[in-house]
Design an enzyme around this catalytic site. Structure first.
Site, short mmCIF file in Angstrom:
data_model
loop_
_atom_site.label_atom_id
_atom_site.label_comp_id
_atom_site.label_asym_id
_atom_site.label_seq_id
_atom_site.Cartn_x
_atom_site.Cartn_y
_atom_site.Cartn_z
CG ASP A 29 -13.87 9.91 -15.62
OD1 ASP A 29 -13.15 9.75 -14.62
OD2 ASP A 29 -13.39 10.04 -16.77
CE LYS A 119 -10.50 8.76 -15.83
NZ LYS A 119 -10.68 9.34 -17.15
CB ALA A 147 -19.66 8.70 -18.21
CB THR A 148 -18.56 9.03 -22.45
OG1 THR A 148 -17.30 9.28 -23.12
CG2 THR A 148 -19.04 10.32 -21.81
CB CYS A 152 -13.19 7.92 -19.65
SG CYS A 152 -12.66 9.63 -19.94
#
Length: 217
Positions: A29, A119, A147-148, A152
């Site tokens: 992410d 996701k 992150a974070t 995640c």
């Protein structure tokens, strides 16, 4: 050693993981929605992006696969009640399919050979094809970046080890919106799920794969 460290050591936590010969880098992410401090869910993760870039570039000569992940919701998901997580974290509703918020940060060295997993939740494994992809690539070790740390990244680290992969988390390659949850979750990952290592250690590990391959020829 602190009393806290002693408690965890006595309980049998914190042993080092096995480092395999076929690692993959999973970048969790690092999209604009998380790396742009102007975004509702964002923070300034410039240092994390830079460190992750260095890690990816070190792995390229050894043929280390790279998997990027992004959270992205359809209009129906973002505006409705089907995704329970969005009731708890309504700021995530801004992560809409096709928006800049869900695009991988432009500063990262994305290559056509890289993979992208979309996701809906915290873990990069839950409800996705990531485990099957890594198995198909014959991966044995996962370097988790992104992150974070408290969300995640941690969820991905937990599911990675539960899926049978050794987990390495380069400290400089993960970040959070606040320091306290960042450090607390690095401690927990180190104790129970993987090895939290320095970036230089991770770079040495990847560069060592090239040396090993040359020796094997």
């Amino acid at each position: 050693m602190t009393s806290q460290d002693a408690v965890y050591e006595r309980a049998g936590f914190g042993a080092p993981v096995r480092r395999g010969a076929r690692p993959a880098i999973v970048v969790v992410d690092l999209t604009h929605g998380f790396t742009d401090p102007a975004a509702p869910t964002g923070a300034d993760l410039s240092a994390v992006v830079a460190a992750t870039t260095e890690l990816i570039e070190a792995g390229r000569p050894a043929g280390v696969p790279v998997v990027f992940t992004a959270i992205a919701y359809t209009p129906a998901e973002a505006d409705g009640d089907a995704v329970t997580w969005l009731t708890k974290a309504p700021g995530m509703r801004a992560l809409r399919e096709g928006s800049r918020a869900v695009a991988v940060d432009d500063r990262l060295p994305v290559d056509p050979r890289d993979h992208l997993i979309t996701k809906k939740g915290a873990s990069a494994f839950f409800g996705t094809t990531l485990a099957a992809l890594l198995a198909g690539l014959r991966v044995d070790t996962v370097l988790v970046c992104g992150a974070t740390t408290s969300g995640c990244v941690r969820a991905t680290a937990v599911d990675a080890v539960q899926s049978g992969f050794s987990v390495l988390v380069p400290r400089e390659c993960v970040g959070d919106r606040a320091q306290a949850p960042h450090e607390a979750n690095l401690f927990d990952i180190q104790a129970k799920y993987g090895d939290v290592i320095e970036l230089n250690d991770a770079l040495g590990y990847l560069r060592g794969l090239i040396v090993a391959a040359e020796v094997a020829r």
